[in-house]
Design an enzyme around this catalytic site. Structure first.
Site, mmCIF file in Angstrom:
data_model
loop_
_atom_site.group_PDB
_atom_site.id
_atom_site.type_symbol
_atom_site.label_atom_id
_atom_site.label_comp_id
_atom_site.label_asym_id
_atom_site.label_seq_id
_atom_site.Cartn_x
_atom_site.Cartn_y
_atom_site.Cartn_z
ATOM 1 N N GLY A 117 0.918 -1.322 -0.068
ATOM 2 C CA GLY A 117 0.051 0.673 0.149
ATOM 3 C C GLY A 117 1.069 1.627 0.034
ATOM 4 O O GLY A 117 2.264 1.226 0.260
ATOM 5 N N CYS A 118 0.532 2.301 -0.673
ATOM 6 C CA CYS A 118 1.089 3.662 -0.820
ATOM 7 C C CYS A 118 1.508 4.299 0.533
ATOM 8 O O CYS A 118 2.612 4.691 0.828
ATOM 9 C CB CYS A 118 0.677 4.477 -1.370
ATOM 10 N N PHE A 119 0.522 4.592 2.045
ATOM 11 C CA PHE A 119 0.802 4.736 2.787
ATOM 12 C C PHE A 119 2.172 3.938 3.387
ATOM 13 O O PHE A 119 3.369 4.426 4.260
ATOM 14 C CB PHE A 119 -0.042 5.050 4.087
ATOM 15 N N ALA A 120 1.883 2.482 3.290
ATOM 16 C CA ALA A 120 2.689 1.237 4.599
ATOM 17 C C ALA A 120 3.989 1.324 3.744
ATOM 18 O O ALA A 120 4.923 0.879 4.987
ATOM 19 C CB ALA A 120 1.864 0.151 3.623
#
Lengths: 347, 347, 347, 347
Positions: free
Chosen positions: A153-156
């Site tokens: 995931g991008c935030f991850a």
């Protein structure tokens, strides 16, 4: 030339792949698949791609499995888990963009799914155990052999890359790690809705899913593998821009560090990671715009001893399609950076 | 009708005052003063004010002291401290926008000044002791009698209002309070420079003066008066917008609270403050745009027990000219909300 | 205090009315009606209005007709035409925001409707003849007595006000008048869609419905009444902002004018119009932001003799709710400017 | 590998060249020169280039003339005219970004210079006659042999490419051609000023130098060479974005055309121009963002017979550095598209 198929070709994820692979010298795209939007040339939907691709978007049923070296599933949650076995059976490696294959157990998936308010069962549970999380900086050798790669995931990934070097630090003490992240609206995908509604987004910022965003589990799971067991309090925010994520990670520790010590530690940690750069001045999104870089700056507040780690990425590149191509490069035995060595664009 | 003079009339601070006072039924502006930009009607510089004011901007030497009920110094640091005595001697109350009169001792001022990289001596030291910090929510009765009111800094008031109710909480434990604030570019004033350069600001965000912004001292000083002695780590950021500040304040405590307990505590704390609103859903800047409101939301992360207090203001209103008018209302014996009861504008 | 009801209270049009009427000293809102979004306090949908209105949004069936001085239909096309008779029968004047009552004949309406791709029949044809177009600058005396006022379209009023003084000019010659207009996205209303999709709108501009926008008929119809019979080529465009319209109107004429002649002509023409301002320098949207003003600048190109008339408005004010309140003021015998004398907000 | 030197390396023009040439397989940059900002690695000023270039920015006096195949002068007006002879004497071809070498006579230059309010004499008058205007679409064969190439102005090339096919049309009649252009702020360069001041630019649009922009002469001069003698009324505007220009060109003619006829005519006209694309749907800036394309759409208004030609470019690419590289490719005998075949980036 390796042949790639893109399932879910009409979203931002597919669009990003097409842009990168148009300048990739070893991978070419030869099939585009979508669920609903089919039966037209991709250039009709994305005019900026018309000169680069003459491909028609087809239905899943129309796939020609005979000429595929790698499959990108740039599909939403729960789409890939129903279809991916068709590729696995034919020994075609798959890179999935959703949360479907970011976890190795059904229970971890269920926790993720619950946070995202989607069904918690998994239709391809048998593949979970061997799926590999697409964190090239740590799992490169597994990715090279993986059947299924779960693209982060991008935030991850912005948080994980910022926090991983902490495995070399002494984090004793009962402190929560605060992750205050700000994203552009493209993270919400290409369907118009409240998140990307211009009149609501301009001149504005807000927090959402404070402490319960689905990427939280993904981050904590991966940090645990490296002995980082602190609880995270993750607060995503949307700001008036389309691309980019800046995460501020706040760590309090009993043991005190200097900025210099952390810079050395981080540089050493990522010395073999071509897309992670450690800097000593405040980074901004122009450092990474349009590229696969993650730029990280560790800093110690001399007054309080608190640590601030700032991590910036382009959410559609290192946070999505760029990282997927990096994974594909590894999986296909190519140079990890192939097709990705482009400068950011300024201004 | 009370008569107001504005010193420093040509900046954003003066402009904001003129906009508010154009709809104020008890205060009118009758003199405009500036340092360099003088000798023209204000409507030539700000065409949007041409229909509302026919005043010429004059030099300091041209002030007519005979007809002034209140003086606004919307001037930069160190401008007011040299001139203010001329008003004090004539018993004209002064509201100063800069850091000049936000502190009661020379040494506190010096710490502020050093953080801002300006001279640390003070030219009107004798007035410091009796100047009042323009925090209407706590010092209202002092403001009513003050000779000099130091209008708070924009970040400072967003943080102070968010943190003040913590005086009723049990903050034991060795934790640093993290203040992650995001501002529009108007905080940098009306001179073009790096901070408000469109090509650098669009699609971007960055931290600056991490842990050493001049407002930090201002916040800690005022919190101490109410028994809040924790160290603050304050990280200002600029995002692609003109107006508004959203501050995320992270507090860790030994004692655990529920969101509900904090909401009750905050509502009780501010029950007599007309411009502070406590909400339970994620606030955004459209709640306060163009108004003097500060909207605050306390939240407890159930997983970690950490507290997030989100505070939003319009930096040019509650963070500047709106608060100055609120102070003026109090000082002149008017209704505290006069001229300020306007709805935010949406979208 | 006059009592107003708002039908269609939950859109941008209703929101704008609520903001203006909150500071109006002679009109108060006592009923809010919507079609689908009902059964809650307006402050739950628009938190920025919570402190100003305690009204519940109700269904049309729940209207109390006994206490209404004026009805605002801030409804989409074809909503008002079905319901308006209920108010007319009770002698309650109505101001309708849509195209339903901007025309006096069925055939004119049909042309408008066709351009907008909606049904071309009219359900209240009998009212068309006596409805008054809400152009206060020309039809003020009719508006004072009107049963139904058709509030102008946003582009339409920016163009009509820019072109009306041309009735005093000699427009001979076979020239088309070019209207190149740029709007913010709020003109598309509050439903998320392609027009207001942030990732498509940022860093972008495009033309649409070139030569066939529905407002074209509205403009030509009204100009004809004043002897301006030229064909218009109207090209609307969307640019990355929320509020505002700037229209560039290009007129070629056999007879040549000087800029000075036109400025005098325009000033004379609008000398009694409180909301139309003629300027000689390039106007921008900060001249009108948040207000009911229309600022117009006539200019002659000395090289070609072509005329450029630039007209700027806030599309949600003079282009919508501001103009509606101006109409209501006239209709209710109040001062035309009541509730509307607010400065623009800068920056 | 051809070696390029960049004079004026620290502005947006130099930055754009460095980005393009970092992915160019036949040209490499080996010297960076600036006037004032010298003595540091380019990556210190532009961190996003740090991984791609290890070059120091040097003074003009430090140039090593022994190893240069082409010189880019990405310098402001009147900088190149003083220095360029040093390269010409050594037979090094030069591409100049300013207006210095866009004209072949002193008098044409003087008219340009006057419009730009700069000195009207020319320090290298002797070179004017043989300098070539960098319009690859028309002067390709001259560019291949040119000593000095005058890179076109950004507005100029968007208008010229849109208007050139009109040489094949019958433009009889006494009509002025209206050019209504909208640009992002990056056209104003990298120095902070009024033009790129965020608080003034956001939510705003304005016209400037109406009918007297310096690019006007450049456009008319080049059109005349192809028999297009109409007067142009050119109205530049700035809108809230960083990159891109959309020009609407309005042509009235006695002879009437259909949209289809114009599309065929334009397609035929540009059939050998790799970077000019003719489309039939409304183009937007996402068609060209980050690329060297110019996308053009001709349209006839069926009601009035007026013609609208919409032309979109990225002002920093086809309007500046992209076109310069295209010129360099031609001049150095390389493929015209080398280094420039990148997809636009969406969103």
């Amino acid at each position: 030339m390796k042949k790639a198929i893109i399932i879910g070709a009409t979203g931002f994820g597919g669009c990003g792949l097409l842009e990168i692979l148009a300048r990739h010298s070893k991978i070419t795209v030869n099939q585009l698949i979508a669920k609903n939007e089919t039966g037209f040339k991709i250039g009709e939907m994305y005019p900026h791609l018309a000169d680069f691709y003459d491909l028609e978007v087809k239905k899943f049923e129309e796939i020609d499995f005979s000429d595929i070296d790698i499959a990108f599933f740039s599909t939403p949650d729960r789409a890939g888990m129903k279809l991916i076995h068709r590729f696995i059976e034919k020994d075609i490696p798959v890179i999935d963009y959703s949360g479907d294959f970011r976890f190795n157990t059904q229970s971890d998936y269920a926790e993720y799914a619950e946070n995202k308010s989607i069904e918690t069962t998994h239709d391809s549970e048998e593949y979970l155990q061997n799926s590999v999380y697409g964190l090239c900086e740590k799992y490169g050798s597994d990715i090279k052999r993986a059947k299924i790669i779960g693209n982060p995931g991008c935030f991850a990934i912005s948080l994980i890359l910022g926090l991983l070097p902490a495995e070399k630090m002494d984090l004793n003490g009962n402190y929560t790690i605060i992750c205050d992240s700000k994203s552009g609206v493209s993270g919400a995908g290409k369907n118009p809705g409240k998140a990307n509604f211009y009149p609501q987004r301009y001149e504005n910022i807000n927090t959402y899913r404070e402490g319960s965003h689905q990427h939280l589990i993904e981050v904590e799971q991966n940090l645990k593998k490296f002995g980082i067991n602190q609880k995270l309090f993750f607060i995503p925010q949307v700001i008036p821009m389309t691309r980019g994520i800046l995460s501020n990670i706040y760590i309090q520790t009993e043991k005190k560090y200097t900025t210099h010590e952390l810079v050395i530690l981080f540089q050493e940690y990522y010395k073999d990671s071509p897309f992670v750069k450690i800097v000593t001045k405040s980074p901004d999104l122009s450092f990474v715009r349009g590229t696969n870089y993650c730029v990280i700056r560790p800093l110690v507040d001399s007054r309080s001893g608190s640590i601030l780690i700032t991590s910036v990425i382009d959410n559609l590149m290192k946070g999505q399609s760029g990282n997927a191509v990096q994974c594909a490069n590894l999986r296909l035995g190519l140079d990890e950076t192939e097709g990705l060595m482009i400068t950011p664009s300024y201004p």
